[in-house]
Scaffold this active site. Structure first.
Site, short mmCIF file in Angstrom:
data_model
loop_
_atom_site.label_atom_id
_atom_site.label_comp_id
_atom_site.label_asym_id
_atom_site.label_seq_id
_atom_site.Cartn_x
_atom_site.Cartn_y
_atom_site.Cartn_z
CG HIS A 1 -8.19 -3.99 -0.47
ND1 HIS A 1 -9.22 -3.10 -0.66
CD2 HIS A 1 -7.06 -3.24 -0.39
CE1 HIS A 1 -8.73 -1.86 -0.68
NE2 HIS A 1 -7.43 -1.92 -0.54
CG ASN B 1 -1.03 8.48 2.94
OD1 ASN B 1 -1.51 7.41 2.58
ND2 ASN B 1 -0.32 9.27 2.13
CG HIS C 1 -1.49 5.28 -0.49
ND1 HIS C 1 -2.11 5.61 0.68
CD2 HIS C 1 -2.36 4.47 -1.15
CE1 HIS C 1 -3.31 5.02 0.74
NE2 HIS C 1 -3.47 4.31 -0.35
NE ARG D 1 -3.93 1.96 2.35
CZ ARG D 1 -4.09 2.82 3.35
NH1 ARG D 1 -3.30 2.76 4.41
NH2 ARG D 1 -5.05 3.72 3.29
#
Ligand code: HEM
Ligand SMILES: *[C@@H]1O[C@H](CO)[C@@H](O)[C@H](O)[C@H]1NC(C)=O
Ligand SMILES: *[C@@H]1O[C@H](CO)[C@@H](O)[C@H](O)[C@H]1NC(C)=O
Length: 323
Positions: free
Chosen positions: A194, A95, A67, A63
């Site tokens: 996920h 975040n 990001h 992740r």
């Protein structure tokens, strides 16, 4: 004859070099082969160690890289701390109190710096870490292309606008990925990450308490137990994104969606009678197709969302501050 041929070669090479000056230097898988031949094994050792002491770290590192790549390209902008010239992305909506794994990247960077100082970028370390993290929990592998440089800037406002949220609807999700050169199919495959990791109550409270949600009743009541309805209560309580196998990278995420057991609203919209249902069904039936599409989509995320170029880049010595 020989000299005329080599002259032609020189002229042709000059042409290639000059025609490529304004564009992005090509990334390549052997970028550090001569300048830091042990870079990749050094990073892999650090990532394996971190994931074996905490399985969830694999999810957090994947992740973290995503990001990073969605804001100014994969340029380690996410790693910069607040300073007079930096409005840190760490405090952006998605975040803040959420993104993790910086200390693992810092540790890998420190080890790489000790063998080849000033050579390997934080952005490349994050890209390799994401791949190694996937492999460490049984996910797909891919050959990472290297040669990224680190930004001297960060953008909290771009992180706020460009990183999708749990409440983002399907059409917007597709748009946001399209905006980064990724297709609807890439978006569905990438959401398959996920299949590992955790989410905070604050990100799924709305879905489990909304009586009009398309959600399996038993699943909702289980999730309510550790996520109180009052906003503010237990915001940071965690639940696994994949209720079946939260620590291994498989296709259970897609099977969950078909059973209305997606944790986030942005998960369940992928299977909600709209355009992506058929992709979810395919991945739920065919784990190896999911694996290969995921790897291909990660390569596009890592490679085609180009980092900044020119004087605004450097090889940072420490990932959290500009040199
Ligand atoms: C499609 C749009 C996406 C949305 C709306 C979304 C949203 C979220 C949210 C809300 C969380 C929980 C964060 C928290 O509670 O602190 C999460 C976790 C996570 N996301 Fe996504 N995500 C998306 C796509 C992706 C993609 C493309 C990747 C990677 C390729 C990814 C990887 C992860 C991972 C691995 C976790 C668990 C992190 C951990 O346990 O530390 N997500 N995501
Ligand atoms: C980040 O989270 C902290 C702790 O919950 C909060 O005090 C702060 O206001 C948040 N920062 C931003 C920029 O939202
Ligand atoms: C949802 O249904 C439950 C049980 O029927 C009820 O107590 C609750 O008030 C409802 N919530 C909303 C937001 O309508």
């Amino acid at each position: 004859m020989v000299s005329r041929l080599s002259l032609a070669c020189v002229v042709f090479s000059l042409f290639l070099i000059s025609s490529c000056l304004p564009c992005q230097a090509q990334l390549s898988s052997n970028f550090y082969d001569s300048t830091c031949p042990n870079a990749l094994t050094t990073i892999r050792t650090a990532i394996r160690r971190a994931v074996s002491s905490e399985r969830r770290m694999a999810a957090s590192l994947i992740r973290l890289h995503f990001h990073d790549c969605f804001v100014q390209g994969c340029d380690a902008s996410i790693m910069l701390d607040n300073s007079p010239s930096i409005d840190s992305e760490k405090f952006s909506f998605s975040n803040n109190n959420s993104i993790r794994g910086f200390e693992v990247i810092d540790e890998a960077k420190a080890r790489v710096e000790s063998i080849c100082p000033g050579v390997v970028s934080c952005a490349d370390i994050a890209a390799v870490a994401a791949r190694d993290a996937s492999v460490a929990v049984g996910g797909p592998s891919w050959t990472v292309r290297l040669g990224r440089r680190d930004s001297t800037t960060a953008s909290r406002s771009l992180a706020d606008s460009d990183i999708p949220r749990a409440t983002t609807g399907l059409v917007n999700l597709i748009d946001m990925f399209n905006g980064k050169g990724l297709s609807e199919r890439d978006m569905v495959a990438l959401s398959g990450s996920h299949t590992i990791g955790q989410a905070r109550c604050v990100t799924f409270r709305g879905r489990i308490y909304d009586n009009s949600s398309d959600i399996d009743a038993g699943f909702a009541s289980t999730r309510r137990r550790n996520c109180p309805s009052a906003s503010g209560d237990g915001n940071n309580n965690l639940a696994p994104l994949d209720l079946v196998t939260p620590n291994s990278f498989d296709n259970n995420y897609f099977r969950n969606l078909i059973q209305r057991r997606g944790l986030l609203q942005s998960d369940q919209v992928l299977f909600s009678g709209q355009s992506t249902d058929s992709i979810v069904t395919e991945y739920s039936r065919n784990p190896s197709l999911f694996s290969s599409d995921f790897a291909a989509a990660m390569l596009r995320t890592q490679g085609d969302i180009e980092p900044l170029t020119g004087s605004q880049v450097e090889i940072r010595r420490v990932c959290s501050v500009v040199n």
